[in-house]
Design a protein around this motif. Structure first.
Motif: not given
Length: 475
Positions: A235-255
């Motif tokens: 949020l600090y580095r990219f500010g508004g230039n980020l996806s609003s996003g949702s819950q991570p949908v890829a079930e990554d190995e290390e979550a």
């Protein structure tokens, strides 16, 4: 048992010799008188009823049971009548305790499918007396109890069309409906000036080299508990230039579900991305757990977030991890293909020992074998076809070679010097410690969703892991 003709207690030492002689004399005199009168009936032997001798003594007793038929077991000092013994007498030994009946088995529903967004089930008779949140967490093991409570609190769980409370006790046989998925509350994250190592960046996406010790995102609690995360730094580095996003949908190995934030850190089933909800997970597409370092992808707009999420969900990319494991793996390469599901006892762990888990495939190849003063270790690279929670860690533990530093799956906290032949024990003054998993997301190959460019991204082992390897190799 005492004879019915015994004298009462306290009278047994009294002699009846004189009474006996007097009675005998009376009997003999009566027999002589009958003989003289000519009464010559059948000759009978003189008998003496000792009860006649006792009767006077009994009548004089103060026992409350003196005139009650039956055995008197005690004298006038409070003895019990035999007819009362079955209710008043205390048993000599306690009755043996019966073993408790085993708790009824609750069957898990691994294949519970939603119809029009609603999952329907009927509570088993064995669920009688259970809280509804505990029952649903039991029958749907891939949903934590915390998420079940979230569903209930949001009114997404109903019985006979009525919303319920998490504390509701089931009777068995209820028709339960679950609508949709848990709707997580927005994060209270704020921008923080935290240095980030950016491996790749353009207008659509960025790839960050996440250090160990940094959470990807925290929970939905107060802001003071949501600082120092990757989301704060993004949020600090990219500010508004980020996806609003949702819950991570890829079930990554290390979550890894953190012990205190289990509901926020569970991996979810890989699926096409839902419509982003503003402010939930800014830019996050997949996750690495707190103690794992390496490459993680961030989306800068909603369109890229959706495309990257679909790419991770379909496994249309290549991820390679570097891991140091305990012991010497016999083969040079191999594949572990064991289904993974949540451990029903320790919910923050995953396991390969339950039936009905999700398919998981890990290919490993030996890079180096270390025969050190601290024992044998193997450095491997692991390519995963699927992305189940803790996949590499669970699969390596399943073949007897846990990842170094992975205390959750059996690795020791301290590594002492190996015991040499002829010695009783190792030198306890020299031990090694690694306060993180020796697991690093080192390679990520994917096709850029917008430009079609082939990206081959790499991340070297961090300093703390190379330093640990140097210490192991010292004589």
């Amino acid at each position: 048992m005492p004879s019915k003709n015994m004298l009462p207690k306290g009278k047994r030492r009294q002699s009846v010799k004189g009474d006996y002689r007097e009675l005998r004399t009376q009997i003999l005199d009566q027999a002589k008188a009958r003989a003289e009168a000519g009464d010559l009936g059948e000759e009978t032997e003189a008998t003496y009823d000792t009860a006649d001798l006792m009767r006077v003594q009994v009548f004089e007793s103060k026992s409350p049971f003196a005139h009650v038929p039956g055995l008197v077991t005690s004298g006038p000092n409070g003895g019990k009548h035999p007819q009362e013994e079955h209710t008043l007498a205390k048993p000599r030994y306690d009755r043996p305790k019966l073993a408790a009946a085993p708790a009824p088995e609750i069957h898990t529903l691994e294949d519970l499918q939603a119809e029009n967004g609603v999952r329907k089930l009927t509570a088993e008779p064995a669920a009688a007396g259970m809280r509804i949140d505990a029952y649903l967490a039991k029958v749907m093991p891939d949903i934590s109890r915390a998420r079940v409570v979230l569903l209930i609190d949001e009114g997404q769980v109903t019985i006979d069309g009525k919303a319920v409370k998490a504390s509701l006790k089931l009777k068995g046989g209820e028709a339960i409906e679950i609508e949709g998925e848990p709707r997580l509350a927005p994060l209270n994250a704020t921008p923080e000036d935290i240095p980030l190592e950016v491996i790749y960046e353009d207008d659509d996406m960025a790839v960050i080299n996440k250090p160990a010790g940094m959470m990807v995102h925290a929970g939905s609690g107060s802001a003071e508990h949501n600082s120092g995360t990757l989301v704060n730094a993004l949020l600090y580095r990219f500010g508004g230039n980020l996806s609003s996003g949702s819950q991570p949908v890829a079930e990554d190995e290390e979550a890894e579900p953190d012990a205190e934030l289990e509901d926020e850190h569970e991996a979810i089933e890989a699926a096409p991305a839902p419509s982003p909800a503003p402010g939930l997970r800014p830019g996050i597409v997949h996750r690495l757990d707190k103690q794992t370092s390496g490459l993680i992808v961030v989306a800068k707009n909603d369109s890229m977030h959706r495309k990257l999420s679909e790419m991770f969900a379909s496994r249309n990319l290549r991820k390679v991890y570097l891991a140091l494991v305990h012991g010497d793996i016999a083969e040079d390469e191999g594949t572990v293909q064991l289904p993974i599901s949540r451990d029903l006892v320790r919910r923050i762990r995953m396991t390969t020992k339950r039936s009905g888990g999700r398919s998981a495939v890990s290919h490993w190849r030996v890079l180096d074998r270390l025969d050190t003063a601290y024992g044998k270790f193997t450095l491997v690279e692991v390519h995963i076809e699927t992305g189940r929670t803790h996949q590499i860690r669970v699969h390596m533990q399943s073949i007897g070679h846990p990842v170094v530093g992975d205390f959750l799956y059996g690795a020791p906290h301290r590594i002492p010097l190996a015991v040499k032949p002829g010695k009783k024990s190792s030198d306890e003054s020299r031990t090694l410690e690694l306060e993180r998993n020796f697991l690093h997301a080192a390679e990520l190959d994917l096709t850029h969703p917008r430009t079609g460019e082939e990206l081959e991204l790499r991340s070297d082992l961090p300093d703390e892991l190379t330093s640990f390897l140097d210490q192991l190799r010292r004589p």
